[in-house]
Design a protein around this motif. Sequence first.
Motif, mmCIF file in Angstrom:
data_model
loop_
_atom_site.group_PDB
_atom_site.id
_atom_site.type_symbol
_atom_site.label_atom_id
_atom_site.label_comp_id
_atom_site.label_asym_id
_atom_site.label_seq_id
_atom_site.Cartn_x
_atom_site.Cartn_y
_atom_site.Cartn_z
ATOM 1 N N LEU A 26 0.833 -1.210 0.000
ATOM 2 C CA LEU A 26 0.000 0.000 0.000
ATOM 3 C C LEU A 26 0.865 1.256 0.000
ATOM 4 N N SER A 27 1.912 1.272 0.817
ATOM 5 C CA SER A 27 2.793 2.436 0.911
ATOM 6 C C SER A 27 3.534 2.674 -0.392
ATOM 7 N N THR A 28 3.984 1.606 -1.029
ATOM 8 C CA THR A 28 4.676 1.731 -2.308
ATOM 9 C C THR A 28 3.734 2.264 -3.385
ATOM 10 N N LEU A 29 2.532 1.717 -3.446
ATOM 11 C CA LEU A 29 1.518 2.190 -4.397
ATOM 12 C C LEU A 29 1.255 3.680 -4.182
ATOM 13 N N SER A 41 8.300 9.556 2.810
ATOM 14 C CA SER A 41 8.294 8.181 3.342
ATOM 15 C C SER A 41 7.111 7.904 4.259
ATOM 16 N N ILE A 42 5.928 8.361 3.864
ATOM 17 C CA ILE A 42 4.717 8.065 4.618
ATOM 18 C C ILE A 42 4.383 6.585 4.448
ATOM 19 N N VAL A 43 3.994 5.952 5.553
ATOM 20 C CA VAL A 43 3.675 4.522 5.560
ATOM 21 C C VAL A 43 2.192 4.339 5.851
ATOM 22 N N ILE A 44 1.546 3.515 5.040
ATOM 23 C CA ILE A 44 0.150 3.174 5.295
ATOM 24 C C ILE A 44 0.139 1.937 6.174
ATOM 25 N N GLU A 45 -0.277 2.127 7.408
ATOM 26 C CA GLU A 45 -0.303 1.013 8.354
ATOM 27 C C GLU A 45 -1.586 0.207 8.238
ATOM 28 N N GLN A 46 -2.688 0.888 7.934
ATOM 29 C CA GLN A 46 -3.981 0.215 7.810
ATOM 30 C C GLN A 46 -4.871 1.029 6.886
ATOM 31 N N LEU A 47 -5.623 0.345 6.055
ATOM 32 C CA LEU A 47 -6.560 1.023 5.168
ATOM 33 C C LEU A 47 -7.734 0.098 4.897
ATOM 34 N N PHE A 49 -12.403 0.542 4.269
ATOM 35 C CA PHE A 49 -13.406 1.477 3.772
ATOM 36 C C PHE A 49 -13.786 2.562 4.785
ATOM 37 N N GLN A 50 -13.613 2.307 6.070
ATOM 38 C CA GLN A 50 -13.995 3.288 7.088
ATOM 39 C C GLN A 50 -12.825 4.036 7.701
ATOM 40 N N GLN A 51 -11.610 3.498 7.606
ATOM 41 C CA GLN A 51 -10.496 4.091 8.348
ATOM 42 C C GLN A 51 -9.178 3.966 7.590
ATOM 43 N N ALA A 52 -8.378 5.027 7.718
ATOM 44 C CA ALA A 52 -7.011 5.018 7.207
ATOM 45 C C ALA A 52 -6.082 5.377 8.360
ATOM 46 N N VAL A 53 -5.025 4.584 8.536
ATOM 47 C CA VAL A 53 -4.018 4.852 9.557
ATOM 48 C C VAL A 53 -2.673 4.940 8.840
ATOM 49 N N LEU A 54 -2.084 6.133 8.872
ATOM 50 C CA LEU A 54 -0.817 6.379 8.204
ATOM 51 C C LEU A 54 0.202 6.864 9.219
ATOM 52 N N ALA A 55 1.475 6.630 8.940
ATOM 53 C CA ALA A 55 2.535 7.022 9.863
ATOM 54 C C ALA A 55 3.616 7.815 9.131
ATOM 55 N N GLN A 56 4.222 8.723 9.885
ATOM 56 C CA GLN A 56 5.337 9.534 9.392
ATOM 57 C C GLN A 56 6.460 9.427 10.405
ATOM 58 N N GLY A 57 7.564 8.820 9.992
ATOM 59 C CA GLY A 57 8.718 8.742 10.882
ATOM 60 C C GLY A 57 9.383 10.102 11.020
ATOM 61 N N ASN A 58 10.099 10.294 12.099
ATOM 62 C CA ASN A 58 10.820 11.550 12.332
ATOM 63 C C ASN A 58 12.192 11.459 11.670
ATOM 64 N N PHE A 59 12.184 11.422 10.344
ATOM 65 C CA PHE A 59 13.403 11.319 9.563
ATOM 66 C C PHE A 59 13.999 12.703 9.322
ATOM 67 N N LYS A 60 15.291 12.772 9.153
ATOM 68 C CA LYS A 60 15.989 14.039 8.938
ATOM 69 C C LYS A 60 15.368 14.840 7.790
ATOM 70 N N LYS A 61 14.952 14.169 6.721
ATOM 71 C CA LYS A 61 14.422 14.874 5.552
ATOM 72 C C LYS A 61 13.075 15.547 5.799
ATOM 73 N N VAL A 62 12.385 15.213 6.898
ATOM 74 C CA VAL A 62 11.102 15.855 7.203
ATOM 75 C C VAL A 62 11.148 16.635 8.518
ATOM 76 N N GLN A 63 12.337 16.841 9.056
ATOM 77 C CA GLN A 63 12.452 17.537 10.332
ATOM 78 C C GLN A 63 12.499 19.054 10.164
ATOM 79 N N ASN A 64 12.073 19.733 11.223
ATOM 80 C CA ASN A 64 12.188 21.186 11.288
ATOM 81 C C ASN A 64 13.481 21.558 12.021
#
Length: 167
Positions: A26-29, A41-47, A49-64
């Motif tokens: 799912l994440s690759t798609l 590098s967003i990861v789809i943990e669960q998907l 029809f009623q719910q989507a659960v996505l994750a974002q790691g605290n990677f250097k490329k997305v840090q403030n």
Amino acid sequence: MNANNKLSRLVGKIHRAPLFMQSWLLSTLFGRAIKFAGTASIVIEQLNFQQAVLAQGNFKKVQNHIGSVHAAAMALLGESASGFLVGMHVPDDRLPLLKSMHLDYVKRATGKLTAVAELSDEQIQQIRVQEKGEITIKVQIRDQLGVEPVIAEYVWAWVSKNRSKTN
């Protein structure tokens, strides 16, 4: 619920794969279809029809500048969770569009973030039946400590792909 568009049919096929492969598939798609989400590098943990659960790691490329997930990456995470869920229901002859997003950053995020978007049966019916319309989705975004660093709400609209060009 039955798959009624190309995306939901594709997700249905992925759900027939072994469980350990589903998130990666799912994440690759998603990452290939939505380039910015793939770059983050967003990861789809669960998907479903009623719910989507996505994750974002605290990677250097997305840090403030303070070492946590950047505000724009948090917005992208919530947009992705709500948008993927809306995309599961919009018929193929319609186009989903993000109309607005409202985010209140209330706490500093720590580590990995998880976004949960949910649709009610009424919202799903509205998306599937109405030729054009809009819905509001509140997305719960939590960090690895369970803190909700941002209060997020997204308004999604959909219109016919075959709209007249005489506007």
